[in-house]
Design an enzyme around this catalytic site. Structure first.
Site, PDB file in Angstrom:
ATOM      1  N   GLY A  17      -1.971  15.662   3.335  1.00  0.00           N
ATOM      2  CA  GLY A  17      -1.333  14.940   4.418  1.00  0.00           C
ATOM      3  C   GLY A  17      -1.385  13.434   4.249  1.00  0.00           C
ATOM      4  O   GLY A  17      -1.356  12.907   3.134  1.00  0.00           O
ATOM      5  N   SER A  18      -1.530  12.737   5.385  1.00  0.00           N
ATOM      6  CA  SER A  18      -1.284  11.297   5.437  1.00  0.00           C
ATOM      7  C   SER A  18      -2.185  10.446   4.552  1.00  0.00           C
ATOM      8  O   SER A  18      -1.883   9.281   4.326  1.00  0.00           O
ATOM      9  CB  SER A  18      -1.413  10.813   6.876  1.00  0.00           C
ATOM     10  OG  SER A  18      -0.512  11.512   7.688  1.00  0.00           O
ATOM     11  N   VAL A  19      -3.304  10.992   4.075  1.00  0.00           N
ATOM     12  CA  VAL A  19      -4.127  10.167   3.181  1.00  0.00           C
ATOM     13  C   VAL A  19      -3.328   9.775   1.939  1.00  0.00           C
ATOM     14  O   VAL A  19      -3.621   8.764   1.299  1.00  0.00           O
ATOM     15  CB  VAL A  19      -5.430  10.893   2.771  1.00  0.00           C
ATOM     16  CG1 VAL A  19      -6.416  10.918   3.916  1.00  0.00           C
ATOM     17  CG2 VAL A  19      -5.155  12.293   2.276  1.00  0.00           C
ATOM     18  N   PHE A  20      -2.270  10.542   1.629  1.00  0.00           N
ATOM     19  CA  PHE A  20      -1.424  10.199   0.477  1.00  0.00           C
ATOM     20  C   PHE A  20      -0.609   8.929   0.703  1.00  0.00           C
ATOM     21  O   PHE A  20      -0.087   8.354  -0.238  1.00  0.00           O
ATOM     22  CB  PHE A  20      -0.484  11.373   0.142  1.00  0.00           C
ATOM     23  CG  PHE A  20      -0.951  12.161  -1.045  1.00  0.00           C
ATOM     24  CD1 PHE A  20      -2.080  12.952  -0.963  1.00  0.00           C
ATOM     25  CD2 PHE A  20      -0.272  12.099  -2.261  1.00  0.00           C
ATOM     26  CE1 PHE A  20      -2.519  13.673  -2.058  1.00  0.00           C
ATOM     27  CE2 PHE A  20      -0.711  12.813  -3.358  1.00  0.00           C
ATOM     28  CZ  PHE A  20      -1.840  13.608  -3.257  1.00  0.00           C
ATOM     29  N   LYS A  21      -0.489   8.529   1.980  1.00  0.00           N
ATOM     30  CA  LYS A  21       0.246   7.280   2.245  1.00  0.00           C
ATOM     31  C   LYS A  21      -0.443   6.091   1.587  1.00  0.00           C
ATOM     32  O   LYS A  21       0.172   5.052   1.354  1.00  0.00           O
ATOM     33  CB  LYS A  21       0.376   7.075   3.758  1.00  0.00           C
ATOM     34  CG  LYS A  21       1.373   8.032   4.379  1.00  0.00           C
ATOM     35  CD  LYS A  21       1.352   7.995   5.884  1.00  0.00           C
ATOM     36  CE  LYS A  21       2.261   9.105   6.416  1.00  0.00           C
ATOM     37  NZ  LYS A  21       1.962   9.449   7.797  1.00  0.00           N
TER      38      LYS A  21
END
Lengths: 164, 566
Positions: free
Chosen positions: B272-276
Site C-alpha cells: 500500500g501507501s508506503v510505496f508512495k
C-alpha cells in the site's frame, strides 16, 4: 671368584636398572596425574559451557523485565528525562565564561532539549505497568520455568528422546 | 695346510673360533654403544628443543570443541549453543538386584516405567539403554544413587537459551545437528566447520522491545499476526526482526507450521501507501515534479475497469508535499504517469524490489510484479498495489531513500560501515527532500501516532486490502508503518506491519496503519533510542525547523483532520 672391577660394574648396573625403573614409575604416575588433570579441565569447561547457556537463559530480557517490575522501583529512561549539560542554567555568580571545554562545547553547539517531562522520576507505588506486561503473547509460565525444564523440552522432542 | 692343521690340537682350534666370535660380538656392542653415545652427544650439544616442544605439547588440555559453533548476538549474548547431554545405560551383569535397582532409578526419573527398566536390567546382556539425554540435574541425581553398573555416554544437543525471541532468525536443527531453518540452515557449513562463534547483527534487547510492542498491538487489534524490523541505515544490518506468531526452537518439531512462517522475508504483500515513498523519490530525483508542482485530485481517475480514488478525498488541486501528507492515490497515480512506466520499473529494480534480497536466510520470497508492466500497473504500483514484496525488501529500499540515497544489502551477520559497500540510487538532495516529507507525515499527516517525542521520527503509513483468490477483501487489511529516526540524520529504520487487524472503539473502528502500526514504531523508538545513546532533540528551535521543514512556497500545509487516511 669375583674380581673387584666386576663387582663395581655389577653394582653400577644394578643401580642404573633401579634408577631406570624408579624414573619409569614416576613418569607413569605423572602421566596418570596429567590425564586426570586433563579430564578435570574438560569437565570444568563443559560445566562452564552449561553455565554460560544457563546464564544466557536467565538473562532473557522478558524475565529481567518481570523481575525488575517485581523487585525494583525503576522504569526505563524516557526521552523527557535526558538533557545535555548545556541545558543546566548557570548560577548567577558564575556568569563568567565557562572554562570547562566540555561544558562550553555542548552548550554552544548542540542546544540540547529540555523536554516536557511527563514521566515521574520516582515510580509511584500503586500503578504498576501491568497493562503492557499482561498484553504479551508469551505464556507467563515461561518465566518461572527453570533451565532444567528447557533442556528437558529441548531434548525430549519426538524422535530424539527415549531409549533406543 | 694339512700339515699345519695336523699340528694343532682341536682344543686350540676351538679357542680360536671362540675368540673370533667374541671379536665380532664385541665389535657389534662397541658400534651400538658408539651410536648411543653419539645420539646422547647430539641431544646434549646440538639439541634444538624440538623434542622438548613435542613433549610439552602432549595432550595438554585441548579445548573442548563442539560439532557446531555457538551463535551470539552483536553484544555477545548466547543465542544458540551445543551442550553435551549424558545418556544413561547399564551393564546388567553387574546389577545384583534388578527390581530394587529399577525402583530406585524410577524414583529419580519418574517418566520411566519400573517394569520396563527391571526387565532390561534382568536381561543378562552387557549393555542396555535406560534413558537417552538427561539434564545435568537428572545426571546428578542418578549419580547420587551410587549404583554400580550404571554409566553415561555423552551426546550433543542444540539448545536455544532465548527460546522464541529470535526463533525466525536463528532457526533450528534436527536431532542429527543439521540446520533446518534460519541462520542454522543458511550458514550450516560455517557453523559446523569453524568452532568460532558466529556473531549476528541483531541486538537481543531491541529484539525484545520490538516483539513486546508488536505483540501488544496485535492483541489489541485482534490481528492474525504481524512483522517488524529494525534496520541500521548506515550498514544495512538488521538489528531486530520479529515475526508473530513465533515458535520455541527448543521444541521446533511440535510447532505448528504457521508459526514457523517468517512474514518479514518469506511473506510478500501488497504494502500500500508506503510505496508512495519511492514514487515521490523517483519523481523528485528525475525532476518530473518538484515541491511546488500541483496535481488535480478533485475527482477519481477512471481507467479501463478500475477507479482510483482517495481514502479521504481532499477534492482539490494538491501540491506534491500535500499528496504525500494526505496520502492521495489520485495524485500519486498522476505523478507516476509523468514518471513513465520504463523509468518507474528501472528505479524499482535499482532499489532491489524486483529480486530476492541477499539476506542470509533460506526463507526468502521472490517479489510478485506484473510481467507486462502497463500504464494501469504504473499507476497502481505508485501507491503500492499490483506489486507484492516482502517487508525486508521495503525496509532496505526505504533505508536507501533516507540515508543519502545509497542502497546497501540487508544482512543478519555483523558488519561495519566500511564493509558495507552500497549502490547510489538517489542523490543526497532527493534524500534530504524525502526526509522532510516523511517528517511532514508524522507532524501533520497520517503518521502522528508514530511521533516519539524528542526523537524526530519521520515515516509513512500504509494500509492495503489483502487479495484473497484474486479479489480484494474489504475487511482484511495489511496495515503498516515505516519510520526513520532521527529524521535529520537517520540511524535506524523501524518498520511494523499487522496482518488483518480489526478496528476497535478506541480508534473509531479504524484499523489503518496510522492507528495500528504507527504506535509500535513510537514505542520502539522511545525505548531503543537510549540504548544507542541517541539524545532527544527539541523540534522547535529554528535550526531544526530549517532541517525538516518542507519548502514554504509549496502552499499551505493543511492540517489533516483525520488520522485515518490511507
Amino acid at each position: 671368584m669375583i674380581r673387584p672391577t666386576s663387582l663395581i660394574l655389577m653394582v653400577l648396573t644394578a643401580a642404573a636398572g633401579g634408577a631406570l625403573f624408579q624414573i619409569a614409575f614416576e613418569v607413569s604416575e605423572l602421566d596418570g596425574d596429567l590425564s586426570q588433570l586433563n579430564r578435570d579441565i574438560r569437565k570444568d569447561r563443559e560445566a562452564i559451557h552449561v553455565l554460560r547457556a544457563e546464564w544466557s537463559f536467565l538473562n532473557q530480557p522478558e524475565r529481567l523485565e518481570e523481575l525488575t517490575r517485581r523487585h525494583l522501583d525503576l522504569l526505563p529512561v524516557s526521552g523527557g528525562q535526558l538533557a545535555g549539560s548545556g541545558a543546566v542554567p548557570v548560577r548567577a555568580q558564575d556568569q563568567e565564561p565557562v572554562t570547562d571545554p566540555l561544558i562550553a562545547d555542548t552548550g554552544a553547539a548542540a542546544k540540547p532539549a529540555v523536554l516536557q517531562d511527563t514521566t515521574p522520576k520516582v515510580k509511584p507505588a500503586a500503578p504498576r505497568r501491568t497493562a503492557r506486561l499482561s498484553s504479551q503473547t508469551t505464556n507467563r509460565a515461561d518465566l518461572v520455568r527453570s533451565f532444567d525444564d528447557v533442556l528437558r523440552e529441548a531434548i525430549d522432542t519426538p524422535g530424539s528422546g527415549g531409549a533406543r | 695346510m694339512r700339515n699345519r692343521i695336523a699340528f694343532e690340537s682341536p682344543k686350540k682350534q676351538a679357542i680360536e673360533t671362540a675368540r673370533t666370535r667374541l671379536l665380532i660380538g664385541g665389535t657389534l656392542m662397541a658400534a651400538a654403544f658408539f651410536v648411543v653415545g653419539a645420539r646422547l652427544f647430539e641431544l646434549a650439544v646440538f639439541s634444538d628443543n624440538a623434542d622438548l616442544r613435542r613433549a610439552a605439547s602432549r595432550e595438554i588440555a585441548r579445548p573442548t570443541t563442539m560439532a557446531r559453533a555457538d551463535i551470539i548476538d552483536r553484544n555477545g549474548v548466547l543465542l544458540a549453543t551445543s551442550l553435551t547431554t549424558p545418556s544413561l545405560f547399564a551393564d546388567p551383569r553387574k546389577i545384583a538386584d534388578p527390581v530394587d535397582t529399577a525402583r530406585r532409578i524410577v524414583d529419580v526419573l519418574p517418566d520411566l516405567s519400573e517394569e520396563v527398566v527391571a526387565a532390561r536390567l534382568a536381561s543378562g546382556k552387557s549393555f542396555v539403554w535406560l534413558r537417552r539425554n538427561l539434564t545435568p540435574r537428572q545426571q546428578f541425581e542418578v549419580n547420587r544413587l551410587g549404583i554400580p553398573g550404571l554409566d553415561f555416554e555423552r551426546e550433543e544437543r542444540r539448545v536455544y537459551p532465548h527460546g522464541r525471541l529470535a526463533s525466525h532468525i536463528v532457526g533450528f536443527t534436527n536431532v542429527d545437528n543439521v540446520g533446518l531453518a534460519g541462520i542454522e540452515k543458511s550458514m550450516d557449513a560455517a557453523i559446523a566447520g569453524s568452532g568460532t562463534p558466529l556473531r549476528l547483527s541483531i541486538d537481543i534487547r531491541v529484539q525484545q522491545i520490538l516483539r513486546q510492542e508488536l505483540a501488544g498491538q496485535i492483541e489489541k487489534f485482534k490481528a492474525i499476526g504481524g512483522g517488524a524490523i529494525v534496520l541500521d541505515v548506515e550498514t544495512g544490518e538488521i538489528v531486530a526482526m520479529v515475526s508473530l506468531p513465533d515458535f520455541d526452537p527448543n521444541a521446533a518439531g511440535q510447532a505448528p507450521d504457521e508459526t514457523r512462517f517468517n512474514r518479514n522475508t518469506l511473506g510478500v504483500y501488497e504494502l500500500g501507501s508506503v510505496f508512495k515513498i519511492f514514487n515521490h523519490a523517483i519523481a523528485l530525483e528525475t525532476g518530473v515534479a518538484s515541491f511546488s508542482s500541483r496535481y488535480d485530485a478533485t475527482k477519481p481517475i477512471r481507467i479501463a475497469r478500475f477507479t482510483i480514488s482517495d481514502f479521504h478525498p481532499e477534492k482539490r488541486w494538491l501540491t506534491v508535499p500535500e499528496i504525500f501528507q494526505h496520502s492521495s492515490n489520485i495524485g500519486s497515480a498522476k505523478i507516476a504517469l509523468d514518471i513513465g512506466t520504463q523509468v518507474q520499473r528501472s528505479y524499482l529494480g535499482h532499489l532491489g524490489l524486483l529480486r530476492r534480497t541477499s539476506v542470509e536466510l533460506p526463507e526468502q520470497a521472490q517479489p510478485i510484479y506484473p510481467a507486462h508492466w502497463r500504464e494501469i500497473n504504473t499507476m497502481t504500483i505508485s501507491y503500492g498495489h499490483g506489486i507484492a514484496v516482502s517487508p525486508l525488501h521495503l525496509v532496505s529500499a526505504v533505508a536507501a531513500v533516507v540515508n543519502g540515497g545509497i542502497l546497501r544489502p540487508a544482512t543478519l551477520v555483523e558488519r561495519n560501515a566500511a564493509q558495507s559497500a552500497g549502490v547510489q540510487v538517489f542523490s543526497a538532495v532527493t534524500s534530504d527532500q524525502m526526509r522532510r516529507l516523511l517528517r511532514l507525515v508524522v507532524e501533520t499527516g497520517t503518521g502522528r501516532n508514530a511521533d516519539a517525542k524528542g526523537y524526530l521520527v519521520g515515516g509513512k503509513t500504509g494500509t492495503a486490502e489483502k487479495q484473497v483468490n484474486g479479489a480484494y477483501k474489504r475487511n482484511a487489511l495489511i496495515s503498516s508503518f515505516v519510520g526513520a529516526f532521527p529524521v535529520t540524520a537517520p540511524r535506524f529504520i523501524v518498520y511494523a506491519m499487522l496482518d488483518e487487524p480489526k478496528g476497535i472503539a478506541e480508534t473509531f473502528g479504524y484499523a489503518t496503519g496510522g492507528w495500528t502500526a504507527a504506535p509500535v514504531v513510537r514505542g520502539v523508538v522511545a525505548r531503543m533510542a537510549p540504548l544507542f545513546g541517541i539524545a532527544p532533540l527539541d523540534d522547535a528551535p529554528p535550526e531544526i525547523r530549517r532541517a525538516i521543514n518542507v519548502n514554504a512556497n509549496a502552499g499551505p500545509a493543511v492540517r489533516s483532520r483525520s488520522h485515518a487516511t490511507n
